[in-house]
Design an enzyme around this catalytic site. Structure first.
Site, PDB file in Angstrom:
ATOM      1  N   SER A 231      23.860 109.587  63.804  1.00  0.00           N
ATOM      2  CA  SER A 231      22.953 108.801  63.438  1.00  0.00           C
ATOM      3  C   SER A 231      23.042 109.184  61.570  1.00  0.00           C
ATOM      4  CB  SER A 231      21.397 109.254  63.711  1.00  0.00           C
ATOM      5  OG  SER A 231      21.027 110.589  63.244  1.00  0.00           O
TER       6      SER A 231
ATOM      7  N   LEU B 287      34.523 124.888  61.213  1.00  0.00           N
ATOM      8  CA  LEU B 287      36.008 124.690  60.724  1.00  0.00           C
ATOM      9  C   LEU B 287      36.755 126.219  60.470  1.00  0.00           C
ATOM     10  CD1 LEU B 287      35.295 122.141  58.036  1.00  0.00           C
ATOM     11  CD2 LEU B 287      35.912 121.735  60.374  1.00  0.00           C
TER      12      LEU B 287
ATOM     13  N   HIS C 169      22.332 120.167  57.467  1.00  0.00           N
ATOM     14  CA  HIS C 169      22.048 121.065  58.405  1.00  0.00           C
ATOM     15  C   HIS C 169      20.318 120.735  58.346  1.00  0.00           C
ATOM     16  CE1 HIS C 169      21.827 124.558  60.618  1.00  0.00           C
ATOM     17  NE2 HIS C 169      20.698 124.951  60.060  1.00  0.00           N
TER      18      HIS C 169
HETATM   19  C1  GRF Z   1      21.588 116.276  62.820  1.00  0.00           C
HETATM   20  O1  GRF Z   1      20.511 117.072  62.933  1.00  0.00           O
HETATM   21  C2  GRF Z   1      22.459 117.342  61.727  1.00  0.00           C
HETATM   22  O2  GRF Z   1      21.574 117.750  60.691  1.00  0.00           O
HETATM   23  C3  GRF Z   1      23.219 118.371  62.303  1.00  0.00           C
HETATM   24  O3  GRF Z   1      23.509 117.607  63.671  1.00  0.00           O
HETATM   25  C4  GRF Z   1      22.659 116.580  63.990  1.00  0.00           C
HETATM   26  C5  GRF Z   1      23.580 115.423  64.229  1.00  0.00           C
HETATM   27  O4  GRF Z   1      22.724 114.306  64.341  1.00  0.00           O
HETATM   28  N1  GRF Z   1      24.075 119.039  61.861  1.00  0.00           N
HETATM   29  P1  GRF Z   1      23.602 112.770  64.325  1.00  0.00           P
HETATM   30  O5  GRF Z   1      24.687 112.934  65.311  1.00  0.00           O
HETATM   31  O6  GRF Z   1      24.000 112.661  62.823  1.00  0.00           O
HETATM   32  O7  GRF Z   1      22.472 111.886  64.794  1.00  0.00           O
END
Ligand code: GRF
Length: 218
Positions: free
Chosen positions: A28, A107, A123
């Site tokens: 997303s 990474l 994050h």
């Molecule tokens: C998000 O909550 C992001 O902050 C974390 O992983 C999740 C990924 O969600 N690193 P999406 O795949 O972008 O919907």
């Protein structure tokens, strides 16, 4: 003293920058970035979307959007061997900036060194609080009254690099960790593009850990 040397001064007049998106799942955050690119709110080109998971929904979404998408499976591979495959693909697509968007893989230092101050991550907590997995649940269980999200440059330590953008959300009495995660996610979708805009425009500098935006060096 911290260094005032600017990094990554790109300049708004420079040619359009190529983004490489790395993801592992839902995608997303990638979709929010792609929407802003498609509408012209972000002046960049998504040159490649790479997943380390064959079944990542984000890869399907990238293909539906007509973007170049590829899976480079990580399962069973040594970290740096996998990273070398990913970096080769990023180089083949002349990537300027790497966006980690739910990329569930650390990474290697080697990878980070290939793109100094050119890798961004999002994050779902207000770093430095609650790094690592299930950050929203960590925050909820801890009982904080405010949480949020952080977009930061990636360095060699987990969820640690210089912070570009943070957004806050309240933790409400009726919340559980899922409703809190959804409220944070809404902010993530705005925060990532905001951070990308700052970096793409080059209108910032890094002083020690501080990313000072709106400061064009003379
Ligand atoms: C998000 O909550 C992001 O902050 C974390 O992983 C999740 C990924 O969600 N690193 P999406 O795949 O972008 O919907």
């Amino acid at each position: 003293m911290t260094s005032a040397a600017p990094i990554g001064i790109i300049g708004s007049s420079s040619p359009m920058k190529n983004l490489g998106i790395l993801l592992s799942g839902r995608g997303s955050n990638f979709e929010a970035i792609a929407d802003n690119v498609a509408s012209g709110r972000l002046n960049a080109n998504i040159a490649i979307v790479i997943s380390n998971k064959p079944d990542a929904m984000g890869i399907e979404s990238a293909r539906r959007r007509g973007l170049k998408a590829m899976v480079i499976p990580s399962k069973g591979k040594a970290r740096e061997d996998h990273d070398r495959e990913v970096v080769n693909a990023l180089r083949e697509h002349a990537i300027d900036l790497v966006c980690l968007a739910g990329y569930m893989r650390l990474l290697s230092p080697w990878f980070v060194q290939q793109f100094p101050n050119r890798i961004l991550n999002i994050h779902p907590s207000l770093l430095p609080a609650f790094p690592g997995l299930e950050a929203q649940k960590q925050a909820f269980d801890y009982g904080v009254k405010v949480s949020g999200c952080t977009v930061h440059f990636v360095d060699e330590n987990l969820d640690h690099g210089a912070i570009i953008v943070q957004k806050t959300v309240p933790v409400l009495p009726e919340d559980d960790n899922h409703t809190l995660a959804l409220r944070i996610l809404e902010q993530e979708h705005m925060a990532y593009s905001e951070a990308l805009r700052i970096v793409l425009e080059g209108n910032y500098r890094v002083e020690g850990r501080r990313v000072v935006s709106g400061t064009r060096s003379s």
